[in-house]
Design a protein around this motif. Structure first.
Motif, PDB file in Angstrom:
ATOM      1  N   LEU A 387       0.826  -1.204   0.000  1.00 47.14           N
ATOM      2  CA  LEU A 387       0.000   0.000   0.000  1.00 47.14           C
ATOM      3  C   LEU A 387       0.861   1.255   0.000  1.00 47.14           C
ATOM      4  N   GLN A 388       0.318   2.297  -0.600  1.00 53.13           N
ATOM      5  CA  GLN A 388       0.852   3.650  -0.476  1.00 53.13           C
ATOM      6  C   GLN A 388      -0.186   4.458   0.291  1.00 53.13           C
ATOM      7  N   ILE A 389       0.228   5.102   1.359  1.00 52.79           N
ATOM      8  CA  ILE A 389      -0.678   5.889   2.192  1.00 52.79           C
ATOM      9  C   ILE A 389      -0.247   7.349   2.117  1.00 52.79           C
ATOM     10  N   VAL A 390      -1.167   8.218   1.719  1.00 52.41           N
ATOM     11  CA  VAL A 390      -0.843   9.632   1.543  1.00 52.41           C
ATOM     12  C   VAL A 390      -1.774  10.467   2.413  1.00 52.41           C
ATOM     13  N   CYS A 391      -1.180  11.292   3.259  1.00 50.49           N
ATOM     14  CA  CYS A 391      -1.937  12.198   4.129  1.00 50.49           C
ATOM     15  C   CYS A 391      -1.350  13.602   3.964  1.00 50.49           C
ATOM     16  N   PRO A 392      -1.665  14.270   2.842  1.00 52.96           N
ATOM     17  CA  PRO A 392      -1.004  15.538   2.516  1.00 52.96           C
ATOM     18  C   PRO A 392      -1.304  16.668   3.489  1.00 52.96           C
ATOM     19  N   THR A 393      -2.415  16.559   4.225  1.00 57.34           N
ATOM     20  CA  THR A 393      -2.785  17.625   5.157  1.00 57.34           C
ATOM     21  C   THR A 393      -1.825  17.737   6.333  1.00 57.34           C
ATOM     22  N   VAL A 394      -0.970  16.751   6.531  1.00 59.62           N
ATOM     23  CA  VAL A 394       0.066  16.869   7.563  1.00 59.62           C
ATOM     24  C   VAL A 394       0.957  18.071   7.262  1.00 59.62           C
ATOM     25  N   ALA A 395       1.259  18.264   5.970  1.00 58.75           N
ATOM     26  CA  ALA A 395       2.108  19.385   5.557  1.00 58.75           C
ATOM     27  C   ALA A 395       1.302  20.554   5.004  1.00 58.75           C
ATOM     28  N   ASP A 396       0.105  20.275   4.493  1.00 62.41           N
ATOM     29  CA  ASP A 396      -0.715  21.309   3.859  1.00 62.41           C
ATOM     30  C   ASP A 396      -2.112  21.312   4.472  1.00 62.41           C
ATOM     31  N   PRO A 397      -2.292  21.992   5.604  1.00 58.61           N
ATOM     32  CA  PRO A 397      -3.594  21.980   6.285  1.00 58.61           C
ATOM     33  C   PRO A 397      -4.702  22.687   5.518  1.00 58.61           C
ATOM     34  N   SER A 398      -4.365  23.387   4.421  1.00 58.39           N
ATOM     35  CA  SER A 398      -5.396  24.093   3.656  1.00 58.39           C
ATOM     36  C   SER A 398      -6.353  23.140   2.950  1.00 58.39           C
ATOM     37  N   ARG A 399      -6.023  21.862   2.904  1.00 52.08           N
ATOM     38  CA  ARG A 399      -6.844  20.899   2.161  1.00 52.08           C
ATOM     39  C   ARG A 399      -8.015  20.342   2.968  1.00 52.08           C
ATOM     40  N   ALA A 400      -8.134  20.704   4.222  1.00 46.58           N
ATOM     41  CA  ALA A 400      -9.216  20.170   5.058  1.00 46.58           C
ATOM     42  C   ALA A 400      -9.606  21.207   6.106  1.00 46.58           C
ATOM     43  N   PRO A 401     -10.823  21.103   6.656  1.00 49.20           N
ATOM     44  CA  PRO A 401     -11.212  22.006   7.741  1.00 49.20           C
ATOM     45  C   PRO A 401     -10.234  21.911   8.902  1.00 49.20           C
ATOM     46  N   GLY A 402     -10.193  22.949   9.710  1.00 47.56           N
ATOM     47  CA  GLY A 402      -9.207  23.070  10.777  1.00 47.56           C
ATOM     48  C   GLY A 402      -9.026  21.819  11.616  1.00 47.56           C
ATOM     49  N   GLY A 403      -7.799  21.333  11.675  1.00 46.96           N
ATOM     50  CA  GLY A 403      -7.469  20.181  12.497  1.00 46.96           C
ATOM     51  C   GLY A 403      -7.814  18.842  11.894  1.00 46.96           C
ATOM     52  N   MET A 404      -8.510  18.830  10.755  1.00 46.96           N
ATOM     53  CA  MET A 404      -8.908  17.580  10.108  1.00 46.96           C
ATOM     54  C   MET A 404      -7.903  17.210   9.013  1.00 46.96           C
ATOM     55  N   HIS A 405      -8.110  16.017   8.424  1.00 49.79           N
ATOM     56  CA  HIS A 405      -7.144  15.529   7.446  1.00 49.79           C
ATOM     57  C   HIS A 405      -7.822  14.746   6.325  1.00 49.79           C
ATOM     58  N   THR A 406      -7.146  14.709   5.185  1.00 49.80           N
ATOM     59  CA  THR A 406      -7.516  13.793   4.106  1.00 49.80           C
ATOM     60  C   THR A 406      -6.531  12.632   4.116  1.00 49.80           C
ATOM     61  N   LEU A 407      -7.029  11.464   3.792  1.00 49.25           N
ATOM     62  CA  LEU A 407      -6.201  10.259   3.785  1.00 49.25           C
ATOM     63  C   LEU A 407      -6.525   9.460   2.532  1.00 49.25           C
ATOM     64  N   LYS A 408      -5.488   9.051   1.831  1.00 49.53           N
ATOM     65  CA  LYS A 408      -5.658   8.242   0.624  1.00 49.53           C
ATOM     66  C   LYS A 408      -4.838   6.969   0.762  1.00 49.53           C
ATOM     67  N   ILE A 409      -5.491   5.834   0.534  1.00 45.84           N
ATOM     68  CA  ILE A 409      -4.807   4.541   0.563  1.00 45.84           C
ATOM     69  C   ILE A 409      -4.859   3.959  -0.842  1.00 45.84           C
ATOM     70  N   ASN A 410      -3.697   3.821  -1.462  1.00 49.92           N
ATOM     71  CA  ASN A 410      -3.591   3.253  -2.809  1.00 49.92           C
ATOM     72  C   ASN A 410      -3.106   1.813  -2.730  1.00 49.92           C
ATOM     73  N   GLY A 411      -3.792   0.943  -3.432  1.00 52.36           N
ATOM     74  CA  GLY A 411      -3.349  -0.437  -3.560  1.00 52.36           C
ATOM     75  C   GLY A 411      -3.464  -0.877  -5.005  1.00 52.36           C
ATOM     76  N   PHE A 412      -3.238  -2.148  -5.251  1.00 49.16           N
ATOM     77  CA  PHE A 412      -3.255  -2.680  -6.615  1.00 49.16           C
ATOM     78  C   PHE A 412      -4.079  -3.954  -6.649  1.00 49.16           C
ATOM     79  N   GLN A 413      -5.035  -3.994  -7.573  1.00 48.96           N
ATOM     80  CA  GLN A 413      -5.900  -5.155  -7.729  1.00 48.96           C
ATOM     81  C   GLN A 413      -6.206  -5.346  -9.217  1.00 48.96           C
ATOM     82  N   PRO A 414      -6.618  -6.540  -9.620  1.00 52.18           N
ATOM     83  CA  PRO A 414      -6.950  -6.759 -11.036  1.00 52.18           C
ATOM     84  C   PRO A 414      -8.178  -5.953 -11.455  1.00 52.18           C
TER      85      PRO A 414
END
Length: 544
Positions: A387-414
Motif C-alpha cells: 500500500l501507499q498511504i498519503v496524508c497531505p494535510t500533515v504538511a498542507d492543512p489548507s486541504r481540510a477544515p481546521g485540524g482535520m485531514h484527508t487520507l488516501k490509501i492506494n493499492g493494486f488489484q486486477p
C-alpha cells in the motif's frame, strides 16, 4: 461513517470551483469562435495543458476540451468525501515537475502554483514494530538503515555514492563502459527492481522498503530494466517528494490561468467523440453535445490511444499502427480509498509516534511479485497488501477544515476479476476494509470514531471517472520495455505525430509515460512548434 455515491460525486464535482467551464452552450459558442482557432486540444490533463500553454505563449489561439466536470485528469482534486476535504483523485506527488523547464518557462509560480516538500519524505512500519524512514537529511536516513542492519546502512551509503558518480553516464553506455564502475553498472541497468533490491540490501525489511518506496508507477518489479524503482529510496531523500499547495490540481489550475490569460479557452463537460477529417487531414473535433471545434493549425490529443483509434475511419490508420494499439497492455490496476479523518496515521516510533505525509507498507519483498500473478488470474488478494498511504494535510492543512485531514490509501488489484469487472461494485468495500485494517495494525489510532467519511474507487470506478485510466491504469498502461521509449505509444509513431496529418498526441500514452513530470506535454509542444516553423527555445525566452 458517511459514504458518498458516484452520482453525488459527479454532481458535486460539477459545482466545485476547480472546474473552468462555460455555463451554457450559447456562452461556449460565443466565447470560442471556432473559425479563429489555431489549436484544438482534446483533454485537460497536465500534459495537454502544458503543451497548450506553450502554444498559447507562442501566439496560437487554443481551446482545451475536457470531458469531465473538472480539469486536471490525473492531477485532479475534488471534495469526494465531505465538504471542505480536498482529495487528490490520483497523483499527489509532483517530483518530476520540479526539473521540467515549463516551471520557469511558463512562470507558473506567478499563476498561483507553489509546492511543499515534506520532511520526513517517506516511512514504513513492520508488524514486528521495526520501521524505516527517509528524511531529507541523507545521513539521518542512512542511520535508519544502520538500525535495521549496519551492513545495509553501509550499502545504502555506497550505492548512493556510486549512483551520484555515474548518474550523468547512465544514458550513454559507451561512456559508461569507460568508467571504473561502468561494467558493474551496465549489468545493473538490466536488472529488475526486485533483483536490485536484493543485490544492494541483506535484510528483507530494507529490501521491502526499497521496493515499496519505488513501486508507485507502472513498472512491474520483476521486469528487466526496472532497477530504478529500487533506487528511488536513495533519490527521494535528495529530491524530496513535493506536493502542490491546495491540492494536486493546483498545477492544472495554474496552467489554465496561463492559457486563458493569453486568449485561450478551457472548457469542461466536453467529451470529444470524433475527429473531423478533411482531405485526409485532421481539421478539428466533434463533441458529444453536438458542438464542434476546428483548428487551423492542428489538433492535439491526450485521449487514450485505445479510444483515439475509434474516432476516425479505420482506413486512415496504418495496419501496423492498428495492430500495435491492439497489443497495448494495461498495468496492474490501482484501487484507491479516500477518507476524511480527524487525525493522521500515527506510527509508533522510538520516543512517541510519527505522522508522515507519505508512507508505504510491504511485509516482505516477494509479496510484490504476486501482483502480476494475481492480475493474470483475476484474483483479488488482500493478504498483506502493498500500500501507499498519503496524508497531505500533515504538511498542507489548507486541504481540510481546521485540524482535520484527508487520507488516501492506494493499492493494486486486477481490473478483470474472475467474477467479472461488473462485480467490483459489490466487492470494493470489502477490499477497502482490508486495506484500512492493514493500516490500522501499524497505525492503531485510526479507529472508526476517527473516520468521518469515505469514498472508494475500484479499478472499474477509476476508468469511469477518467477514460484515460484505461482498465484502471493510472499511468495509461504498462511501462516495461515493450511499451516505453520508442515503443510508446506505437513503434514508428513515438515522436508525438500521429499517422493522420494535423493530429498530434501527448499524455501518458506517449513517452516517457505516466507520472507527474510534464515531459510528454513539453515534448509535444516542441515538436508542434518545430513543425510550425518555430522552436520551443525561442518561445521559452519570450517575456509575458
Amino acid at each position: 461513517m458517511s459514504q458518498i455515491t458516484r452520482r453525488e460525486f459527479v454532481t458535486g464535482a460539477a459545482l466545485t470551483p476547480f472546474a473552468i467551464r462555460a455555463p451554457n452552450r450559447d456562452a461556449q459558442q460565443s466565447s470560442t469562435d471556432s473559425t479563429q482557432l489555431d489549436i484544438v486540444v482534446a483533454g485537460a490533463g497536465h500534459n495537454s495543458l502544458i503543451a497548450a500553454a506553450y502554444l498559447a505563449k507562442a501566439g496560437y489561439r487554443c481551446v482545451v476540451l475536457e470531458d469531465q466536470p473538472r480539469i486536471g485528469g490525473g492531477v485532479g482534486t475534488a471534495e469526494v468525501t465531505l465538504p471542505g476535504f480536498k482529495h487528490d483523485l490520483a497523483s499527489s506527488v509532483h517530483g518530476g515537475m520540479q526539473s521540467n523547464p515549463a516551471m520557469k518557462d511558463l512562470d507558473l509560480a506567478n499563476y498561483g502554483l507553489s509546492y511543499i516538500v515534506p520532511d520526513p519524505v517517506m516511512h514504513t512500519s513492520f508488524p514486528d514494530g521495526s520501521y524505516l524512514t527517509v528524511w531529507r537529511d541523507f545521513e539521518r536516513t542512512a542511520r535508519e538503515f544502520d538500525r535495521i542492519n549496519p551492513r545495509d546502512g553501509q550499502a545504502f551509503r555506497r550505492i548512493a555514492a556510486e549512483l551520484e558518480e555515474v548518474r550523468a553516464l547512465l544514458g550513454n553506455e559507451e561512456k559508461l563502459a569507460q568508467h571504473s564502475l561502468g561494467n558493474v553498472w551496465r549489468r545493473r541497468l538490466k536488472m529488475s527492481a526486485y533483483d536490485m533490491a536484493c543485490h544492494v540490501f541483506e535484510d528483507s525489511r530494507c529490501r521491502a522498503f526499497a521496493l515499496a518506496a519505488g513501486h508507485l508507477g507502472g513498472d512491474p518489479p520483476c521486469e528487466p530494466g526496472s532497477y530504478r524503482s529500487a533506487l528511488s529510496v536513495v533519490s527521494s531523500g535528495r529530491n524530496g517528494r513535493p506536493i502542490a499547495v491546495g491540492g494536486s490540481d493546483a498545477l492544472a489550475q495554474a496552467l489554465a490561468r496561463f492559457i486563458t490569460a493569453r486568449g485561450g479557452t478551457v472548457l469542461t463537460n466536453k467529451r470529444v467523440t470524433r475527429l473531423i477529417i478533411e482531405d485526409k487531414r485532421c481539421a478539428g473535433v466533434e463533441c458529444a453535445d453536438g458542438t464542434s471545434y476546428r483548428g487551423g493549425k492542428a489538433v492535439l490529443s491526450t485521449l487514450h490511444v485505445k479510444h483515439l483509434l475509434d474516432m476516425a475511419p479505420r482506413a486512415l490508420w496504418p495496419d501496423d499502427f492498428v495492430q500495435n494499439v491492439g497489443m497495448w497492455r494495461p498495468e496492474v490496476a490501482m484501487f484507491i480509498a479516500h477518507y476524511a479523518v480527524k487525525e493522521p496515521p500515527k506510527y509508533p516510533v522510538a520516543g512517541g509516534t510519527l505522522s508522515p505525509c507519505e508512507s508505504v507498507t510491504l511485509v516482505n519483498p516477494a509479496r510484490l511479485l504476486r501482483l502480476e500473478f494475481d492480475d493474470a488470474n483475476g484474483q483479488i488478494d488482500t493478504e498483506d497488501p502493498p500500500l501507499q498511504i498519503v496524508c497531505p494535510t500533515v504538511a498542507d492543512p489548507s486541504r481540510a477544515p481546521g485540524g482535520m485531514h484527508t487520507l488516501k490509501i492506494n493499492g493494486f488489484q486486477p481490473y478483470a476479476i474472475r467474477q467479472g469487472p461488473q462485480h467490483w461494485e459489490q466487492l470494493k468495500h470489502q477490499v477497502a476494509d482490508a486495506y484500512l485494517n492493514t493500516l490500522r495494525r501499524l497505525a492503531p489510532n485510526l479507529t472508526d470514531d476517527r473516520i468521518l467519511g469515505r469514498y472508494i474507487v475500484s479499478p472499474v470506478d477509476l476508468e469511469r471517472l477518467n477514460r484515460h485510466f484505461w482498465h484502471g491504469s493510472a499511468h495509461a498502461g504498462y511501462d516495461g520495455p515493450g511499451q516505453s521509449g520508442d515503443m510508446r505509444p506505437v513503434p514508428g509513431w513515438s515522436d508525438y505525430r500521429m499517422p493522420i496529418a494535423g493530429l498530434y498526441q501527448t499524455g501518458a500514452c506517449t513517452k516517457p509515460g505516466g507520472s507527474v513530470n510534464g515531459n510528454p506535454g513539453r515534448n509535444a509542444a516542441a515538436v508542434m512548434l518545430k513543425d510550425f516553423g518555430g522552436s520551443i527555445e525561442e518561445v521559452a525566452k519570450r517575456i509575458g
